[in-house]
Write an enzyme that holds these catalytic residues in place. Structure first.
Site, PDB file in Angstrom:
ATOM      1  N   ASN A   1      69.847  55.772  68.330  1.00  0.00           N
ATOM      2  CA  ASN A   1      69.145  57.006  68.697  1.00  0.00           C
ATOM      3  C   ASN A   1      67.658  56.963  68.357  1.00  0.00           C
ATOM      4  O   ASN A   1      66.853  57.610  69.012  1.00  0.00           O
ATOM      5  CB  ASN A   1      69.808  58.210  68.026  1.00  0.00           C
ATOM      6  CG  ASN A   1      70.151  57.974  66.576  1.00  0.00           C
ATOM      7  OD1 ASN A   1      70.868  57.028  66.248  1.00  0.00           O
ATOM      8  ND2 ASN A   1      69.630  58.798  65.700  1.00  0.00           N
TER       9      ASN A   1
ATOM     10  N   GLN B   1      74.430  57.825  72.629  1.00  0.00           N
ATOM     11  CA  GLN B   1      73.093  57.639  73.212  1.00  0.00           C
ATOM     12  C   GLN B   1      73.096  56.766  74.461  1.00  0.00           C
ATOM     13  O   GLN B   1      72.135  56.779  75.225  1.00  0.00           O
ATOM     14  CB  GLN B   1      72.122  57.055  72.175  1.00  0.00           C
ATOM     15  CG  GLN B   1      71.751  58.018  71.064  1.00  0.00           C
ATOM     16  CD  GLN B   1      70.920  59.221  71.547  1.00  0.00           C
ATOM     17  OE1 GLN B   1      70.343  59.220  72.644  1.00  0.00           O
ATOM     18  NE2 GLN B   1      70.859  60.261  70.727  1.00  0.00           N
TER      19      GLN B   1
ATOM     20  N   SER C   1      78.921  62.691  73.812  1.00  0.00           N
ATOM     21  CA  SER C   1      78.478  64.055  73.565  1.00  0.00           C
ATOM     22  C   SER C   1      77.810  64.599  74.824  1.00  0.00           C
ATOM     23  O   SER C   1      76.982  63.922  75.436  1.00  0.00           O
ATOM     24  CB  SER C   1      77.483  64.054  72.401  1.00  0.00           C
ATOM     25  OG  SER C   1      76.969  65.339  72.211  1.00  0.00           O
TER      26      SER C   1
ATOM     27  N   HIS D   1      75.674  67.145  75.260  1.00  0.00           N
ATOM     28  CA  HIS D   1      74.299  67.666  75.286  1.00  0.00           C
ATOM     29  C   HIS D   1      73.223  66.594  75.368  1.00  0.00           C
ATOM     30  O   HIS D   1      72.037  66.898  75.485  1.00  0.00           O
ATOM     31  CB  HIS D   1      74.057  68.627  74.118  1.00  0.00           C
ATOM     32  CG  HIS D   1      73.883  67.982  72.773  1.00  0.00           C
ATOM     33  ND1 HIS D   1      72.650  67.833  72.194  1.00  0.00           N
ATOM     34  CD2 HIS D   1      74.781  67.502  71.892  1.00  0.00           C
ATOM     35  CE1 HIS D   1      72.806  67.279  70.995  1.00  0.00           C
ATOM     36  NE2 HIS D   1      74.091  67.066  70.789  1.00  0.00           N
TER      37      HIS D   1
ATOM     38  N   CYS E   1      64.591  64.201  59.475  1.00  0.00           N
ATOM     39  CA  CYS E   1      63.646  65.215  59.017  1.00  0.00           C
ATOM     40  C   CYS E   1      64.442  66.364  58.425  1.00  0.00           C
ATOM     41  O   CYS E   1      65.170  67.033  59.130  1.00  0.00           O
ATOM     42  CB  CYS E   1      62.827  65.699  60.211  1.00  0.00           C
ATOM     43  SG  CYS E   1      61.554  66.839  59.756  1.00  0.00           S
TER      44      CYS E   1
END
Ligand code: PLP
Length: 381
Positions: free
Chosen positions: A152, A180, A200, A202, A326
């Site tokens: 990713n 990904q 996934s 989204h 993050c």
């Protein structure tokens, strides 16, 4: 007039595809529970099964090999289980995960911390298959190995089928986090020779909060994580997310129909983007010489910190992320770059731009201009 915005964070999540929006709106008023026998229930079941067929066709699998989940995270957590049905009372003793996996996989699922071993990657970010062979040959019982299809942060593609051959030769199972890769490269579960694979919605224009695990062999499945109801052939209890699944199916159908043109378009834009970014002397692009997803570029300039760059890009209208995790607004050094042996100086500046099928040349030009401007800032803060 509002300043134009450019979205370069498609690996984090994607805008909803119009086909997914349409499919979801069309089923919003379907009242039935897919497990109910009456006509309303059957209508809901039909929606879920239609999407299941789309996933099966895209992955070269049978419908019964598909288990819908709440997303990639749950699909990974489900696979990372020492107990698989076909192993009966003999659970897997070890979990080997590549050092560049998503944190969700590094967390080890239902394995205990002492059962988890890290597979190193080369300086190019590619799983060290010689090390995998050695680790498996060292004994310690049958292993589950987790190797992602594409990273990713860097977009680097892993030699999954080669890993599968090694894992299977040693009697182990291979789980592939393909979250990904979906919509960005062609693959089927057969090509990858995976025992399980996670997806996934989204990341491909579908809604957030829905995903799937695809089983390589219907007879080999991890024990359910969520138990109780008999949904998903007793593999994942809980009423199916009918609306989300409809959106996933529609998004995937659209992504597969346009796979080749989307790849070509993203690759062309990425070439232009990287040429522009490297126009700023000293810009380093990670993984440039190895096989990468066509949409991802992770780059850095030692003089610029990631946090500073992200804020500056944001002010100039571009949304992008650091290549690092993050949390609470602080950019942590990337475990992916650390595993590749990248110096902290370069790694702390790593920023990721990820493109999508709707990205444009105008957006790329905007980002390159922002990078040029940023690089002319006098001092590092
Ligand atoms: N695996 C990879 C490689 C990802 O990039 C992500 C999402 O960021 C996930 C798993 C988690 O997927 P989800 O957001 O559907 O839980």
């Amino acid at each position: 007039m509002a300043k134009p915005r450019a979205y370069f964070d498609w690996n984090a999540t994607t805008p909803l595809h119009e086909a997914a929006r349409g499919a979801m709106l069309a089923v919003c008023d379907v009242v039935g529970n897919p497990s109910s026998i009456h006509a309303e229930g059957r209508a809901a079941r039909q929606i879920v099964n239609a999407a299941r067929e789309v996933l099966a066709a895209a992955m070269g699998a049978q419908a019964r090999q598909i288990v819908f989940t709440s997303g990639g995270t749950e699909a990974n957590a489900m696979a990372l289980n020492p107990h698989w049905q076909h192993l009966a009372g003999a659970p897997l003793a070890r979990l080997i995960v590549s050092a560049v996996e998503h944190p969700n996989v590094l967390a080890g699922g239902s394995f205990t911390a002492d059962q988890v071993e890290i597979l190193p990657v080369t300086q190019d970010g590619i799983a060290n298959l010689a090390a995998l062979e050695t680790m498996l040959a060292a004994g310690g019982g049958p292993a589950l190995v987790a190797l992602m299809l594409a990273n990713n942060e860097t977009g680097i593609v892993q030699p999954v089928a080669d890993a599968a051959r090694i894992v299977h030769r040693h009697g182990g199972l291979l789980h592939v986090d393909a979250v990904q890769g979906l919509g960005k490269m062609p693959f089927t579960i057969g090509d990858l020779m995976a025992d399980s694979l996670s997806l996934s919605a989204h990341k491909i224009g579908g809604p957030k909060g829905v995903g799937a695990i695809i089983l390589g062999d219907e007879a080999k499945a991890p024990m359910p994580l969520l138990r109780g109801g008999g949904q998903e052939r007793n593999r994942r209890a809980g009423t199916e997310n009918v609306i989300g699944i409809a959106g996933f199916g529609a998004a995937l159908r659209a992504a597969m129909a346009q796979l080749e043109p989307n790849i070509a378009r993203m690759a062309g834009l990425r070439t232009k983007l990287e040429a522009g970014l490297k126009g700023v002397s000293g810009t380093h692009v990670f993984g440039e010489d190895v096989d990468r997803l066509p949409n991802t570029t992770l780059f850095s300039l030692p003089a610029i910190k990631a946090e500073t760059a992200i804020i500056a890009f944001d002010l100039e209208g571009s949304a992008l992320s650091s290549g690092s995790a993050c949390s609470s607004g602080r950019v942590q050094p990337s475990h992916v770059l650390a595993a590749m042996g990248i110096s902290p100086d370069l790694a702390t500046g790593a920023i990721r731009m990820s493109l999508g099928p709707q990205s444009s040349e105008i957006e790329v030009d905007m980002a390159v201009k922002a990078w040029e401007k940023l690089s002319k800032r006098p001092v590092k803060d």
